[in-house]
Design a protein around this motif. Structure first.
Motif, mmCIF file in Angstrom:
data_model
loop_
_atom_site.group_PDB
_atom_site.id
_atom_site.type_symbol
_atom_site.label_atom_id
_atom_site.label_comp_id
_atom_site.label_asym_id
_atom_site.label_seq_id
_atom_site.Cartn_x
_atom_site.Cartn_y
_atom_site.Cartn_z
ATOM 1 N N THR A 28 0.829 -1.208 0.000
ATOM 2 C CA THR A 28 0.000 0.000 0.000
ATOM 3 C C THR A 28 0.860 1.254 0.000
ATOM 4 O O THR A 28 0.477 2.280 -0.570
ATOM 5 N N ASP B 123 1.716 1.828 -3.552
ATOM 6 C CA ASP B 123 0.546 1.806 -4.434
ATOM 7 C C ASP B 123 0.452 0.557 -5.300
ATOM 8 O O ASP B 123 -0.189 0.577 -6.351
ATOM 9 N N SER C 35 -4.068 -0.373 -4.081
ATOM 10 C CA SER C 35 -4.669 0.935 -3.777
ATOM 11 C C SER C 35 -6.109 0.725 -3.336
ATOM 12 O O SER C 35 -6.955 0.313 -4.128
ATOM 13 N N GLY D 275 -7.876 6.280 -2.995
ATOM 14 C CA GLY D 275 -6.909 7.298 -3.383
ATOM 15 C C GLY D 275 -7.030 8.543 -2.528
ATOM 16 O O GLY D 275 -7.547 8.543 -1.436
ATOM 17 N N GLU E 73 -3.224 10.028 0.652
ATOM 18 C CA GLU E 73 -2.811 8.701 1.113
ATOM 19 C C GLU E 73 -1.841 8.738 2.295
ATOM 20 O O GLU E 73 -1.795 7.802 3.082
ATOM 21 N N ARG F 114 -3.682 8.029 5.550
ATOM 22 C CA ARG F 114 -4.638 6.926 5.656
ATOM 23 C C ARG F 114 -3.995 5.735 6.358
ATOM 24 O O ARG F 114 -2.841 5.385 6.113
ATOM 25 N N VAL G 104 -2.263 2.814 4.429
ATOM 26 C CA VAL G 104 -1.004 3.180 3.771
ATOM 27 C C VAL G 104 0.120 3.297 4.790
ATOM 28 O O VAL G 104 1.295 3.099 4.453
#
Length: 885
Positions: free
Chosen positions: A700, A703, A706, A709, A712, A715, A718
């Protein structure tokens, strides 16, 4: 009751009624006769049903535990005996899936019948000595349990007039053997959890006319501390010592004390694998042979296997009816027949000139340091003979020796004393082992780390060498929390009420003497508030001030990170990256505090509780400021912005992204640890599992996968790789491990933000965490770091409502005000939750115990002072008659 023949049931538990009205158990003011005990034991057997079952008993030194244990044995069930601790019970329940769990006098029937194939000879399962709650158990047979009790009762000449007292836990084979051998002869057992350092314990001993005391070497150290020799109870007939080698000088001293006061000293030797005892030293031989363990117990045989032709040293082997059936690692092993006919003890021994057995070391307690083979037991024994309380351990890179010292560990004479002791020990160990000074690390401690059995904890001794780095507590509350390992200590709590034991008494005493000076009599039953008042009234000027204090790097980084976050937001500096550094610290602390040696369900519960402790104050604060000032969208207030909010950064929707990510990642970790097999993998490869998780999570970060989006870098999914790297950093125990974590940090952090300065902050901070776990700071700076680190969540939550009003004209004031408001909010929240916790405990203490419903067809069994069926007061286990469901 089961329809098993008598030879399939333990006779000491089935023959209690023959002693009639003699007192069997004494607990507080209650005396339970043998006839009454036999009736309650029979009732337990009836309640457990007619199918032979695996019964886990979480034992305390109390009547309910004894009755449950004996009731199951008498009925022919298999007892799995363990300590009444959450971690121990959870681990064993997860591993062995018992049919019934007895805890706190309550019985939880987990199924109507049994899920196990139990060998007919199997009677009792115990953790090996010192490994309470370990899934590796010793399988003890019906014959072995009975034979060992008879053997001990014979060589100790236990009489029906004798009175023993529970100075040891009943889940420990030594403590259990005291119970069994006395019940076998119709003697009395006084049940108590009081320590020998407690004046109330000695009041009880004298009031009940106790005739025997049993202890491990540490118990005798405590007896020295309370001045046992000056107040020997007149009723005392003998002392017994086992659970590890006691220094010959101490053995001789207690034997001489016994000669003066009319009691005998029995030095004994045993292992859980032999039910309890294998050898004893007759009291008339103790003074001449204080280093010996004597002769085999009645019915047993000892031999030296393959003795060295020069020294006569070889492995000690025991044979007798009390030898275990074998080990168990899981439920399938409970059906296996006898696999051991003689016990290879793993101890090295020789016969002395009188033909007595002398244990000189362990087969497996050898280390290879700097190419030299080091006998760890020999080091322990030589230091003990020098009059030192010490324990050593090795990771094959160095020899770590922990030495117990008296007096304060602070600048001045106390510190010089520790240095002299360390130098003396290092020189002595160097002479014994031929190791150079760089291969020996001596650590002066107030108390040797010990296992629940009282034996030295080798793993904890090794950890001492790394230095805990934790600031010394400066108040009574902090001292109790540190020594007793409790999360919260309230003003009305006492040392005793917090579940303390003898192993923590000495360390607490020394620490409190440093804080308060002379301790008042009965300090252990004074409340924290009362002790704090004594500390505050003391003359602080007479206590030397510390010039510096050690602080964990994680604490320093946490304080710096939250300060940098607020300072950057308030336009004082431009130093981004603090929040992402904190995520690495989340992983680091996740490994240290939540992924410890417990079962997978307990680990998951810890993680969920931690997430809850973060989420609840966040939602309450965010909800309040939203309702009052419209501060946040509802998704932000409910920590759902990352999944339901705007894709790109927008204010104020993303203000709480960090808290949202932490909660999500903690819950994700909880989900991970309950995946079948992950718990076992983590226990086997504690470092490489988080490394694998970090590598997988890079999918993650780069990417390759994913999920959503937008913004990121804020998040949770990620950022999982950062948390996993922090986890790995906490598990890095060698320089090679640290190198692996460092390479991953250097390879993956650059390029993530597109901001070299921000990336440098995150990478440098986490590298410092990996390579420098402790830093030394001025005391005032260390205290400030602790305050800011402890309040970091509330500083983060509240600073959004503080700095905007000041940042344009007074950015420094914006920082200081934000920190002050956050610290104040944290203290207010802590006080509020403490009051709430006390209220909840108060409500709970006023309720009758609500029992869990049994499975279909079962019943609920409860403890009550009076039986609901109208039986006499003192009934322990009672069928309430509540139907299942």
């Amino acid at each position: 009751m089961l329809s098993l023949p008598p030879d399939r049931r333990v006779a000491l538990a089935t023959g209690l009624a023959r002693f009639g009205d003699r007192p069997a158990l004494v607990e507080g003011e209650r005396v339970l006769t043998y006839a009454a005990l036999a009736a309650e034991v029979e009732e337990v057997g009836r309640l457990l049903g007619g199918t032979r079952r695996l019964v886990l008993v979480a034992a305390g030194n109390d009547r309910g535990s004894v009755v449950a244990h004996l009731g199951a044995l008498a009925a022919g069930h298999v007892v799995l005996l363990t300590a009444d601790r959450d971690a121990s019970v959870a681990e064993l329940v997860a591993t062995y899936d018992p049919d019934v769990v007895v805890r706190g006098g309550r019985v939880d029937e987990r199924r109507a019948g049994t899920a196990h194939d139990l060998h007919p000879d199997l009677a009792l399962l115990l953790s090996t000595s010192g490994t309470t709650g370990s899934p590796r158990l010793v399988r003890l047979g019906v014959e072995g349990v009975q034979a060992n009790a008879e053997s001990i009762a014979e060589y100790l000449a236990v009489r029906d007039s004798d009175v023993a007292v529970t100075t040891l836990p009943l889940h420990y084979c030594y403590g259990l053997s005291v119970l069994h051998s006395h019940l076998l002869r119709g003697a009395s057992v006084v049940l108590t959890s009081l320590s020998v350092v407690d004046a109330c314990f000695w009041d009880l001993v004298r009031a009940q006319g106790v005739t025997s005391l049993s202890g491990v070497p540490h118990t005798f150290e405590l007896l020295d501390r309370v001045g046992f020799g000056a107040g020997v109870p007149p009723s005392l007939r003998y002392l017994t010592q086992a659970g590890g080698r006691m220094a010959p000088d101490l053995v001789r001293r207690y034997a001489e004390l016994g000669q003066r006061h009319g009691f005998d000293l029995f030095v004994m030797y045993g292992q859980t694998e032999a039910t309890a005892r294998m050898a004893y030293l007759p009291p008339d031989l103790v003074l001449e042979h204080p280093g010996s363990v004597g002769v085999a117990v009645p019915g047993g045989e000892l031999r030296i296997d393959a003795p060295d032709p020069v020294t006569g040293v070889g492995e000690l082997v025991y044979a007798g009816p009390n030898v275990m059936l074998g080990y168990a690692a899981g439920p399938a092993d409970l059906a296996r027949p006898r696999e051991v006919t003689e016990l290879r003890t793993g101890d090295l021994a020789r016969l002395d000139e009188a033909g007595l057995v002398e244990v000189v070391g362990r087969v497996a307690r050898f280390a290879k340091v700097y190419g030299l083979r080091v006998d760890l037991d020999r080091v322990d024994h030589v230091l003990a003979d020098d009059g030192l309380v010490a324990a050593c351990a090795s990771d094959d890179q160095r020899l770590v020796v922990a030495v117990q010292v008296e007096g304060p560990a602070r600048p001045g004479p106390g510190r010089r004393l520790e240095a002299r002791v360390a130098a003396r020990v290092a020189a002595r160990v160097g002479a014994i082992t031929s190791l150079p000074p760089s291969g020996v690390r001596v650590v002066a401690v107030r108390e040797i780390p010990r296992l629940p059995s009282g034996k030295p904890d080798a793993r904890a001794v090794l950890e001492l060498a790394a230095g805990s780095g934790a600031p010394e507590p400066q108040d009574v509350r902090g001292t109790f929390a540190l020594v007793l390992g409790v999360e919260r200590v309230d003003d009305e709590d006492t040392f005793t009420s917090l579940g303390a034991d003898s192993l923590s008494y000495v360390e607490t005493t020394v620490r409190l003497e440093e804080l308060l000076g002379t301790l008042p009599t009965g300090w252990h039953v004074l409340s924290v508030g009362e002790l704090e008042a004594l500390r505050r009234r003391g003359d602080a000027a007479q206590r030397p001030r510390r010039r510096g204090r050690s602080v964990e790097t994680g604490v320093l980084l946490r304080a710096l990170a939250i300060t940098a976050i607020v300072a950057t937001h308030g336009n004082l500096v431009d130093l981004a990256g603090g929040a992402h550094l904190l995520l690495g610290l989340v992983g680091f602390n996740l490994a240290r505090f939540h992924l410890t040696g417990t079962s997978a369900p307990e680990r998951a519960r810890r993680l969920v509780r931690s997430a809850t402790r973060i989420a609840v104050p966040t939602v309450l604060w965010a909800g309040a400021v939203t309702l009052l000032a419209g501060a946040y969208p509802w998704r932000t207030a409910l920590l759902l912005n990352g999944v339901a909010g705007p894709a790109s950064w927008s204010e104020p929707a993303w203000h709480l992204w960090f808290v949202e990510a932490v909660v999500a990642l903690l819950l994700g970790a909880a989900a991970l640890v309950v995946v079948p097999g992950i718990h076992r993998v983590e226990r086997r490869w504690p470092f490489w599992l988080p490394v694998a998780v970090a590598v997988a999570a890079l999918a993650t970060r780069y990417d390759l996968v994913s999920l959503r989006g937008g913004d990121e870098i804020h998040r949770a999914h990620v950022l999982a790789w950062l948390v996993a790297l922090g986890w790995a950093a906490a598990r890095a125990t060698t320089w090679q491990h640290r190198a692996v974590v460092s390479l991953l940090l250097v390879a993956t952090v650059p390029g993530f933000f597109g901001d070299p300065a921000r990336e440098a902050v995150v990478a440098a901070g986490l590298l410092a965490l990996v390579w420098a776990p402790v830093v030394r700071l001025p005391a005032v700076v260390a205290r400030a770091c602790g305050t800011l680190a402890g309040a970091s969540l509330w500083i983060y939550l509240t600073h959004w409502q503080v700095y905007p009003h000041l940042e344009d004209r007074w950015p420094l004031l914006a920082l200081l005000a934000s920190l002050a408001v956050g610290v104040t909010a944290q203290r207010a929240w802590t006080a509020a939750t403490a009051v709430g916790g006390r209220a909840v405990r108060g409500l709970r203490s006023g309720r009758p115990a609500i029992q869990r419903a049994a499975p279909e067809g079962g019943s609920v069994i409860a403890v009550s002072p009076e039986s609901s069926t109208g039986r006499a007061p003192g009934t322990t286990l009672t069928a309430t008659g509540v139907p299942a469901g």
